[in-house]
Design a protein around this motif. Structure first.
Motif, PDB file in Angstrom:
ATOM      1  N   ASP A 115       0.850  -1.188   0.000  1.00 40.55           N
ATOM      2  CA  ASP A 115       0.000   0.000   0.000  1.00 40.55           C
ATOM      3  C   ASP A 115       0.886   1.239   0.000  1.00 40.55           C
ATOM      4  OD1 ASP A 115      -1.696   2.089   0.463  1.00 40.55           O
ATOM      5  OD2 ASP A 115      -2.793   1.138   2.101  1.00 40.55           O
ATOM      6  N   PRO A 116       1.056   1.901  -1.141  1.00 36.02           N
ATOM      7  CA  PRO A 116       1.906   3.096  -1.196  1.00 36.02           C
ATOM      8  C   PRO A 116       1.483   4.174  -0.204  1.00 36.02           C
ATOM      9  CG  PRO A 116       1.417   2.332  -3.413  1.00 36.02           C
ATOM     10  CD  PRO A 116       0.558   1.534  -2.484  1.00 36.02           C
ATOM     11  N   GLY A 117       0.181   4.320   0.032  1.00 34.47           N
ATOM     12  CA  GLY A 117      -0.284   5.341   0.969  1.00 34.47           C
ATOM     13  C   GLY A 117       0.198   5.088   2.387  1.00 34.47           C
ATOM     14  N   THR A 118       0.157   3.828   2.817  1.00 33.95           N
ATOM     15  CA  THR A 118       0.648   3.483   4.153  1.00 33.95           C
ATOM     16  C   THR A 118       2.140   3.743   4.263  1.00 33.95           C
ATOM     17  OG1 THR A 118      -1.065   1.790   4.427  1.00 33.95           O
ATOM     18  CG2 THR A 118       0.889   1.600   5.816  1.00 33.95           C
ATOM     19  N   LEU A 119       2.876   3.403   3.219  1.00 36.01           N
ATOM     20  CA  LEU A 119       4.322   3.629   3.226  1.00 36.01           C
ATOM     21  C   LEU A 119       4.644   5.117   3.280  1.00 36.01           C
ATOM     22  CD1 LEU A 119       5.336   0.960   0.570  1.00 36.01           C
ATOM     23  CD2 LEU A 119       5.878   0.883   3.012  1.00 36.01           C
ATOM     24  N   GLU A 120       3.899   5.928   2.547  1.00 30.61           N
ATOM     25  CA  GLU A 120       4.121   7.383   2.593  1.00 30.61           C
ATOM     26  C   GLU A 120       3.838   7.931   3.989  1.00 30.61           C
ATOM     27  OE1 GLU A 120       1.822   9.215  -0.428  1.00 30.61           O
ATOM     28  OE2 GLU A 120       2.984   8.363  -2.087  1.00 30.61           O
ATOM     29  N   SER A 121       2.802   7.408   4.640  1.00 30.92           N
ATOM     30  CA  SER A 121       2.484   7.862   5.997  1.00 30.92           C
ATOM     31  C   SER A 121       3.603   7.517   6.970  1.00 30.92           C
ATOM     32  CB  SER A 121       1.168   7.208   6.454  1.00 30.92           C
ATOM     33  OG  SER A 121       0.869   7.561   7.791  1.00 30.92           O
ATOM     34  N   LEU A 122       4.130   6.292   6.854  1.00 33.86           N
ATOM     35  CA  LEU A 122       5.259   5.896   7.701  1.00 33.86           C
ATOM     36  C   LEU A 122       6.471   6.782   7.436  1.00 33.86           C
ATOM     37  CD1 LEU A 122       5.005   2.006   7.521  1.00 33.86           C
ATOM     38  CD2 LEU A 122       4.694   3.411   9.566  1.00 33.86           C
ATOM     39  N   ARG A 158      10.773   6.183  -1.269  1.00 33.01           N
ATOM     40  CA  ARG A 158      11.215   5.633  -2.549  1.00 33.01           C
ATOM     41  C   ARG A 158      10.464   4.339  -2.874  1.00 33.01           C
ATOM     42  NH1 ARG A 158      16.510   4.593  -1.433  1.00 33.01           N
ATOM     43  NH2 ARG A 158      16.982   6.809  -1.618  1.00 33.01           N
ATOM     44  N   LEU A 159      10.254   3.503  -1.845  1.00 35.35           N
ATOM     45  CA  LEU A 159       9.513   2.261  -2.058  1.00 35.35           C
ATOM     46  C   LEU A 159       8.063   2.550  -2.430  1.00 35.35           C
ATOM     47  CD1 LEU A 159       9.258  -0.808  -1.960  1.00 35.35           C
ATOM     48  CD2 LEU A 159       8.922  -0.643   0.513  1.00 35.35           C
ATOM     49  N   ALA A 164      19.532   7.719  10.631  1.00 32.46           N
ATOM     50  CA  ALA A 164      18.700   6.520  10.487  1.00 32.46           C
ATOM     51  C   ALA A 164      17.251   6.898  10.195  1.00 32.46           C
ATOM     52  CB  ALA A 164      18.795   5.665  11.749  1.00 32.46           C
ATOM     53  N   PHE A 165      16.704   7.877  10.949  1.00 27.63           N
ATOM     54  CA  PHE A 165      15.327   8.298  10.690  1.00 27.63           C
ATOM     55  C   PHE A 165      15.191   8.907   9.294  1.00 27.63           C
ATOM     56  CE2 PHE A 165      14.578   8.430  15.430  1.00 27.63           C
ATOM     57  CZ  PHE A 165      13.564   7.479  15.415  1.00 27.63           C
ATOM     58  N   HIS A 166      16.156   9.759   8.928  1.00 30.06           N
ATOM     59  CA  HIS A 166      16.093  10.373   7.597  1.00 30.06           C
ATOM     60  C   HIS A 166      16.248   9.312   6.513  1.00 30.06           C
ATOM     61  CE1 HIS A 166      17.619  12.560   4.041  1.00 30.06           C
ATOM     62  NE2 HIS A 166      16.804  13.512   4.460  1.00 30.06           N
ATOM     63  N   GLY A 167      17.207   8.389   6.732  1.00 31.90           N
ATOM     64  CA  GLY A 167      17.416   7.332   5.754  1.00 31.90           C
ATOM     65  C   GLY A 167      16.206   6.428   5.640  1.00 31.90           C
ATOM     66  N   GLY A 168      15.610   6.063   6.791  1.00 33.51           N
ATOM     67  CA  GLY A 168      14.417   5.222   6.756  1.00 33.51           C
ATOM     68  C   GLY A 168      13.268   5.899   6.045  1.00 33.51           C
ATOM     69  N   ALA A 169      13.091   7.199   6.297  1.00 32.13           N
ATOM     70  CA  ALA A 169      12.023   7.941   5.622  1.00 32.13           C
ATOM     71  C   ALA A 169      12.233   7.948   4.120  1.00 32.13           C
ATOM     72  CB  ALA A 169      11.973   9.370   6.158  1.00 32.13           C
ATOM     73  N   THR A 170      13.474   8.161   3.703  1.00 36.34           N
ATOM     74  CA  THR A 170      13.780   8.189   2.265  1.00 36.34           C
ATOM     75  C   THR A 170      13.535   6.830   1.630  1.00 36.34           C
ATOM     76  OG1 THR A 170      15.443   9.906   2.643  1.00 36.34           O
ATOM     77  CG2 THR A 170      15.591   8.669   0.580  1.00 36.34           C
ATOM     78  N   VAL A 171      13.949   5.778   2.322  1.00 36.37           N
ATOM     79  CA  VAL A 171      13.753   4.411   1.812  1.00 36.37           C
ATOM     80  C   VAL A 171      12.265   4.127   1.614  1.00 36.37           C
ATOM     81  CG1 VAL A 171      13.895   1.969   2.456  1.00 36.37           C
ATOM     82  CG2 VAL A 171      15.882   3.450   2.731  1.00 36.37           C
ATOM     83  N   LEU A 172      11.456   4.454   2.617  1.00 32.88           N
ATOM     84  CA  LEU A 172      10.023   4.163   2.535  1.00 32.88           C
ATOM     85  C   LEU A 172       9.335   4.987   1.454  1.00 32.88           C
ATOM     86  CD1 LEU A 172       9.214   3.921   6.343  1.00 32.88           C
ATOM     87  CD2 LEU A 172       9.315   2.040   4.704  1.00 32.88           C
ATOM     88  N   ASP A 231      12.638  -5.498  -7.203  1.00 33.40           N
ATOM     89  CA  ASP A 231      13.900  -4.781  -6.985  1.00 33.40           C
ATOM     90  C   ASP A 231      13.734  -3.685  -5.935  1.00 33.40           C
ATOM     91  OD1 ASP A 231      15.116  -6.394  -8.834  1.00 33.40           O
ATOM     92  OD2 ASP A 231      15.193  -4.892 -10.431  1.00 33.40           O
ATOM     93  N   ALA A 232      12.599  -2.979  -5.972  1.00 32.46           N
ATOM     94  CA  ALA A 232      12.365  -1.900  -5.007  1.00 32.46           C
ATOM     95  C   ALA A 232      12.225  -2.447  -3.593  1.00 32.46           C
ATOM     96  CB  ALA A 232      11.122  -1.108  -5.397  1.00 32.46           C
ATOM     97  N   VAL A 233      11.486  -3.555  -3.448  1.00 29.29           N
ATOM     98  CA  VAL A 233      11.304  -4.156  -2.125  1.00 29.29           C
ATOM     99  C   VAL A 233      12.636  -4.669  -1.594  1.00 29.29           C
ATOM    100  CG1 VAL A 233      10.261  -6.080  -0.879  1.00 29.29           C
ATOM    101  CG2 VAL A 233       8.871  -4.708  -2.440  1.00 29.29           C
ATOM    102  N   ARG A 234      13.418  -5.329  -2.448  1.00 34.98           N
ATOM    103  CA  ARG A 234      14.698  -5.883  -1.999  1.00 34.98           C
ATOM    104  C   ARG A 234      15.643  -4.756  -1.575  1.00 34.98           C
ATOM    105  NH1 ARG A 234      19.279  -6.483  -4.096  1.00 34.98           N
ATOM    106  NH2 ARG A 234      18.606  -5.990  -6.200  1.00 34.98           N
ATOM    107  N   ALA A 235      15.669  -3.660  -2.343  1.00 36.90           N
ATOM    108  CA  ALA A 235      16.528  -2.535  -1.972  1.00 36.90           C
ATOM    109  C   ALA A 235      16.081  -1.921  -0.644  1.00 36.90           C
ATOM    110  CB  ALA A 235      16.506  -1.472  -3.071  1.00 36.90           C
ATOM    111  N   ALA A 236      14.765  -1.833  -0.431  1.00 39.20           N
ATOM    112  CA  ALA A 236      14.262  -1.274   0.825  1.00 39.20           C
ATOM    113  C   ALA A 236      14.611  -2.173   1.999  1.00 39.20           C
ATOM    114  CB  ALA A 236      12.745  -1.081   0.738  1.00 39.20           C
ATOM    115  N   VAL A 237      14.449  -3.486   1.823  1.00 41.04           N
ATOM    116  CA  VAL A 237      14.798  -4.431   2.892  1.00 41.04           C
ATOM    117  C   VAL A 237      16.281  -4.326   3.219  1.00 41.04           C
ATOM    118  CG1 VAL A 237      15.044  -6.891   3.423  1.00 41.04           C
ATOM    119  CG2 VAL A 237      12.923  -6.037   2.424  1.00 41.04           C
ATOM    120  N   ARG A 238      17.103  -4.264   2.167  1.00 40.34           N
ATOM    121  CA  ARG A 238      18.552  -4.135   2.369  1.00 40.34           C
ATOM    122  C   ARG A 238      18.883  -2.891   3.194  1.00 40.34           C
ATOM    123  NH1 ARG A 238      20.662  -2.124  -2.815  1.00 40.34           N
ATOM    124  NH2 ARG A 238      20.000  -0.163  -1.883  1.00 40.34           N
TER     125      ARG A 238
END
Length: 527
Positions: free
Chosen positions: A50-57, A122-123, A112-120, A191-198
């Motif tokens: 759900d892209p909307g949930t990911l954007e909210s996170l 992008r995903l 970490a927070f900034h990186g996590g936000a960017t990852v989510l 590819d997007a999910v794998r990069a986000a998990v990584r």
């Protein structure tokens, strides 16, 4: 691919299934065959999420960056005031050092927070694009199915008139276009999910102080241990205690009896430097008894941090180690760092002449995990030696011992799969508590599928043996680190370098050795 078949129920399986349909649909030479293939494509699940949930996170993570910034400002004000030389914590560390470590920890938290936000974010964007592309592809598939109409009976299928052929070719064109869009969407989503998990695994591994979940040390002690790097190196690339070390050390502290716990805390408090304390805890994480650690401290007590780094940390990562400096004539990276004890390489056979690559890469990896093992090699029985020639003799003897344990070939050449797995368990697994399992890699899809497990292991500080091959033979190396989409490789020819995920997946591992050894055909992953 005739008849209705269910695709594999995994992202990699769906990707591979649609790739097969991209080849089969343009070749379909009957109406019924084309209908079967279209139904097979439509049975594949669309990209999940759900892209909307990911954007909210992502927004919530970004909001926390401001909170972290406020904490950082307060810590900075404390640091600027100047602190008295007071000792704090059970292990007796300077308050000023604690404030400096806290400052770095806050900065890392913000990253970490900034990186996590960017990852989510992008995903979320990638999944939204993939879902739109998949929807468009399915629309074309249904248009193709509508053009074909109902299935032909047995006799109808024996003859195709001009109009029927035109409809089939038109439908095949739409279906080919549609399945290509669906395949591209599946590839992009996986590819997007794998990069986000990584990336999220990496950020999680770098939330370091919290890994040491023990009540036997104060928060100050945990913070300082997590923050200490090898002397003279970039700390963020060369922390002495890995994420797995911190977790295992905390678990082992909690299991010590009262006498051993008191002895361990006394040794930590008496240590002459943050590095000495960190190496003591690393020895505990590697499974050594308190008695063995006490003997180890007797050998390293009072040594300066540079001596400790040289004897106890065989591999250090330079700030510029990931710079792209092109390829040498043999196909390897120009940017390679030598792994040295003084002027002696950590190299198979002592000079690179022997074929003990499996044993030699395993020896180096164990030395990275276990400072007592490393000191046995570099410092000898007394732990006080600093002689590169004596080190070379001990290094080769240990390589030969492991080669024999793994039932390697005569004249110090080659080792079978069972022997390699055995010494990975006995030598690496004994320090990490893991069972190493072999995974055969017969294709790019196999390598892509295992990459998440490999990257999670090395992000935590657990080395992963990797075997490469080419027309001229095979070679064993060790994956020892991960940053972004790059893997750090130790080659027992005495060097480290970085390769990309794409290099690992698509047969360019020669960058870590030479162009004759491009294909990664198996890895041994801790379970």
């Amino acid at each position: 691919m005739t008849g209705f078949l269910r695709p594999a129920d995994s992202p990699a399986g769906r990707r591979a299934w649609l790739a097969g349909l991209c080849e089969s649909i343009p070749k379909a030479d009957s109406k019924n065959e084309l209908l079967d293939l279209i139904d097979s494509a439509l049975s594949v699940d669309p990209p999940q999420g759900d892209p909307g949930t990911l954007e909210s996170l992502s927004r919530r993570y970004r909001d926390r960056v401001d909170d972290v910034g406020a904490v950082h400002d307060r810590v900075e004000r404390v640091a600027r005031k100047g602190l008295p030389e007071v000792w704090v914590g059970d292990t007796s560390v300077l308050a000023s050092e604690v404030v400096s470590a806290a400052n770095r920890a806050v900065l890392q938290m913000g990253e970490a927070f900034h990186g996590g936000a960017t990852v989510l974010l992008r995903l979320a964007d990638a999944l939204a694009d993939a879902q739109r592309q998949d929807t468009e592809g399915r629309g074309k598939m249904r248009q193709a199915k509508s053009t074909l109409g109902g299935r032909d009976g047995f006799f109808d299928d024996l003859h195709e008139d001009d109009d029927e052929e035109f409809d089939r070719l038109t439908a095949r064109f739409y279906a080919s276009d549609g399945v290509d869009l669906m395949h591209k969407a599946a590839v992009a989503a996986e590819d997007a999910v794998r990069a986000a998990v990584r990336d999220l695994n990496k950020w999680a591994a770098e939330a370091r102080a919290g890994k040491m979940d023990t009540g036997e040390l104060t928060a100050v002690d945990k913070l300082m241990l997590a923050d200490t790097g090898a002397a003279g190196t970039p700390t963020e690339l060369n922390e002495i205690l890995t994420a797995d070390d911190l977790a295992r050390a905390g678990q082992r502290m909690d299991r010590l009896n009262r006498a051993d716990e008191a002895a361990m805390e006394r040794m930590l408090a008496q240590s002459g430097s943050p590095q000495e304390r960190a190496y003591l805890m690393k020895a505990l994480a590697a499974g050594h008894s308190v008695g063995e650690i006490a003997e180890f401290q007797g050998k390293i007590a009072g040594k300066d941090p540079e001596w400790l780094r040289r004897h106890l940390t065989p591999v250090v990562t330079a700030e510029d180690s990931m710079d792209d400096e092109g390829l040498a004539q043999d196909g390897s990276n120009n940017n390679k760092d030598s792994v040295l004890f003084h002027n002696q390489l950590w190299v198979q056979g002592g000079d690179g002449s022997e074929g003990t690559c499996v044993a030699s890469s395993t020896v180096n990896a164990r030395a990275m995990l276990d400072p007592i093992y490393a000191l046995d090699l570099t410092g000898g029985p007394s732990g006080q030696e600093d002689d590169p020639e004596a080190f070379r003799q001990r290094l080769v003897a240990e390589q030969h011992r492991l080669h024999t344990e793994g039932e390697g070939g005569d004249n110090w050449t080659g080792m079978g799969q069972e022997g390699q797995e055995r010494i990975a368990d006995s030598t690496l697994g004994s320090a990490t508590g893991d069972d190493y399992r072999r995974h055969d890699l017969d294709s790019a899809n196999d390598r892509r599928a295992i990459l998440d497990d490999v990257e999670k292991a090395v992000a935590e500080g657990k080395p992963v043996p990797v075997d490469v091959s080419g027309d001229e033979g095979a070679h064993a190396m060790m994956i020892i680190g991960q940053e972004g989409d790059r893997l750090q490789i130790y080659n027992p020819w005495g060097t480290t370098t970085w390769v990309s995920e794409d290099d690992f997946i698509n047969g360019n591992m020669g960058k870590a050795s030479n162009s004759e050894l491009n294909n990664a055909y198996q890895v041994y992953v801790p379970q």
